[in-house]
Design a protein around this motif. Structure first.
Motif, PDB file in Angstrom:
ATOM      1  N   ALA A 266      27.265 -41.192  -1.488  1.00 40.96           N
ATOM      2  CA  ALA A 266      26.849 -40.859  -0.121  1.00 40.96           C
ATOM      3  C   ALA A 266      27.061 -39.392   0.203  1.00 40.96           C
ATOM      4  CB  ALA A 266      27.598 -41.728   0.885  1.00 40.96           C
ATOM      5  N   ALA A 267      27.918 -38.693  -0.561  1.00 43.29           N
ATOM      6  CA  ALA A 267      28.111 -37.257  -0.362  1.00 43.29           C
ATOM      7  C   ALA A 267      27.120 -36.450  -1.188  1.00 43.29           C
ATOM      8  CB  ALA A 267      29.536 -36.866  -0.729  1.00 43.29           C
ATOM      9  N   ALA A 268      26.814 -36.911  -2.387  1.00 44.47           N
ATOM     10  CA  ALA A 268      25.892 -36.180  -3.262  1.00 44.47           C
ATOM     11  C   ALA A 268      24.503 -36.099  -2.644  1.00 44.47           C
ATOM     12  CB  ALA A 268      25.832 -36.849  -4.637  1.00 44.47           C
ATOM     13  N   GLU A 269      24.083 -37.177  -2.027  1.00 43.24           N
ATOM     14  CA  GLU A 269      22.718 -37.206  -1.478  1.00 43.24           C
ATOM     15  C   GLU A 269      22.499 -36.181  -0.378  1.00 43.24           C
ATOM     16  OE1 GLU A 269      19.430 -40.332   0.372  1.00 43.24           O
ATOM     17  OE2 GLU A 269      21.361 -41.084  -0.396  1.00 43.24           O
ATOM     18  N   PRO A 270      23.345 -36.103   0.665  1.00 43.01           N
ATOM     19  CA  PRO A 270      23.070 -35.108   1.717  1.00 43.01           C
ATOM     20  C   PRO A 270      23.201 -33.663   1.252  1.00 43.01           C
ATOM     21  CG  PRO A 270      25.151 -36.241   2.134  1.00 43.01           C
ATOM     22  CD  PRO A 270      24.474 -36.980   1.031  1.00 43.01           C
ATOM     23  N   ILE A 271      24.042 -33.407   0.253  1.00 38.21           N
ATOM     24  CA  ILE A 271      24.137 -32.039  -0.249  1.00 38.21           C
ATOM     25  C   ILE A 271      22.833 -31.642  -0.939  1.00 38.21           C
ATOM     26  CG2 ILE A 271      25.219 -30.624  -2.055  1.00 38.21           C
ATOM     27  CD1 ILE A 271      27.891 -31.614  -1.141  1.00 38.21           C
ATOM     28  N   GLY A 272      22.308 -32.516  -1.797  1.00 34.11           N
ATOM     29  CA  GLY A 272      21.035 -32.221  -2.445  1.00 34.11           C
ATOM     30  C   GLY A 272      19.888 -32.172  -1.455  1.00 34.11           C
ATOM     31  N   THR A 273      19.855 -33.128  -0.531  1.00 34.50           N
ATOM     32  CA  THR A 273      18.799 -33.163   0.475  1.00 34.50           C
ATOM     33  C   THR A 273      18.861 -31.934   1.376  1.00 34.50           C
ATOM     34  OG1 THR A 273      18.832 -35.583   0.470  1.00 34.50           O
ATOM     35  CG2 THR A 273      17.819 -34.516   2.369  1.00 34.50           C
ATOM     36  N   GLY A 274      20.091 -31.529   1.735  1.00 35.40           N
ATOM     37  CA  GLY A 274      20.247 -30.356   2.593  1.00 35.40           C
ATOM     38  C   GLY A 274      19.752 -29.081   1.943  1.00 35.40           C
TER      39      GLY A 274
END
Length: 426
Positions: A266-274
């Protein structure tokens, strides 16, 4: 020697594909481009790179890929390849270059994103300290796939234009856990747009951060996976991620209390998406670059191997002896100019103070610093930082204190030569 009718037909077809591309590029001097990708995920369990020995994969959360961008201006053609791997040593890259027919070796730049959840490509993460973790059959297949990707991509060049953008204002992404105030937060972006239909052919992002949020037994590109998804879902084409000066220790900035360590999907996704969304935002105001002359320069040099652990691994056969003939390691740095933008490659994980220093010498608009490109030498520290208790871990996986001075000298030589030619101003 007589050729069969089938062989003649194949050669004729290849010539018919290639000749118009070269003729058009030489006649106009305009930019030609093509992009593509290939799946490089192991088909079965693999020893995983990073963290520790004997970490065997169970499956793949997402597909690992090699992503390629070919650019040609006039008679100069270059290939940029980014792989979802922890790193590729130079001797492996040289073998890949030898298999490629469409791009000359000194114009083919192969990098790793540095995911810590890919297969062992170096050898040091096998079942025990005496046994390499590299699956040689998979490695051979990887070399072939990357070489074939380059040649296949180069066969589909078409007229293109470029957009460049950069910003230091990015969402919460990275932090330096050694010296927090020394951090390069610049996100540099290059987008390749087809002249024929106005659509994005490729979008290239350059940012410094370890893809090490995840530490489990599932193969994954880590946060770059969500960069690819975000950009390609919006623009189409192929998205490439090149890491920057991520050493000592530039890692992902997220709330580690929200999930067990190494399991925070759940942390990896918003960093990549951001990062992906921020790149798309800054591209909206970017102007089209219609002509983009390409120049390249490369320096091959040697560094004394002083790391006792690396010497031991060579002695055990975990690292092949060709890594360090005569106690020296041969490596490389490169300089590329594409229109107004400037690119420098580094053969490992430079500390951010080194990356910021190199960028300060550059004159591009914008500047790109590609780490882990052409080689993976581990951490690159200044002689003043080498051996300090603060950097005891980085020192333990560094070739030696001569790495940074020799690397920077060769980079400065290339940049000085560029300035002398009058190409420093975009």
């Amino acid at each position: 020697m007589r050729l069969s009718r089938m062989a003649i037909a194949i050669i004729t077809a290849l010539i018919s594909l290639q000749t118009p591309i070269f003729a058009q590029a030489k006649a106009s001097g305009d930019l030609m481009a093509a992009a593509g990708k290939v799946d490089i995920t192991p088909s079965g369990p693999a020893y995983m790179a990073g963290y520790g020995l004997n970490r065997h994969s169970l499956d793949a959360h997402d597909r690992l890929t090699a992503r390629c961008l070919i650019l040609q201006s006039g008679e100069v053609r270059i290939g940029l390849v980014a792989c979802d791997l922890v790193g590729l040593p130079r001797y492996q890259i040289e073998r890949i270059r030898a298999l490629v027919s469409s791009v000359t070796p000194n114009h083919l730049f192969i990098a790793a994103t540095h995911t810590h959840s890919g297969p062992d490509t170096m050898g040091q993460w096998g079942p025990d300290i005496r046994t390499s973790g590299v699956d040689q059959a998979w490695m051979g297949d990887l070399r072939f796939k990357i070489a074939h990707l380059v040649d296949r991509t180069a066969s589909s060049l078409r007229p293109a234009e470029l957009k460049f953008a950069s910003t230091t204002e990015v969402p919460r992404t990275s932090k330096n856990i050694r010296v927090p105030r020394i951090l390069d937060t610049e996100l540099s972006v290059m987008q390749v747009v087809s002249i024929q239909d106005g659509k994005a052919m490729a979008t290239l992002l350059n940012y410094a951060c370890h893809p090490e949020i995840l530490n489990n037994r599932h193969l994954t590109a880590d946060f770059p996976h969500w960069i690819y998804e975000t950009v390609e879902r919006t623009t189409g084409g192929t998205c490439l991620f090149f890491n920057g000066a991520l050493g000592g220790m530039v890692t992902a900035d997220y709330d580690e209390s929200t999930a067990p360590k190494g399991e925070n999907w759940a942390a990896a996704e918003p960093i990549g998406t951001g990062l992906g969304n921020r790149a798309l935002e800054i591209l909206k105001a970017a102007e089209i670059v219609k002509t983009a002359p390409i120049t390249t320069d490369r320096r091959v040099f040697s560094i004394p191997l002083e790391n006792v652990r690396f010497k031991t691994l060579i002695g055990l056969g975990v690292f092949p002896r060709e890594v360090s003939p005569g106690g020296m390691i041969e490596t490389e740095v490169s300089h590329i100019r594409i229109g107004p933008a400037e690119f420098v490659t580094a053969p490992g994980e430079a500390l951010p103070n080194i990356g910021l220093y190199i960028k300060g010498l550059m004159h591009g608009k914008p500047n790109f610093l590609f780490g882990l490109t052409g080689d993976e030498l581990g951490y690159i520290l200044t002689p003043e930082d080498y051996g300090l208790p603060l950097y005891s871990y980085e020192t333990s996986v560094s070739v030696g204190p001569e790495t940074e001075p020799r690397m920077v000298k060769n980079i400065r030589d290339m940049l000085d030569r560029e300035t002398a030619k009058g190409n420093s101003a975009p």
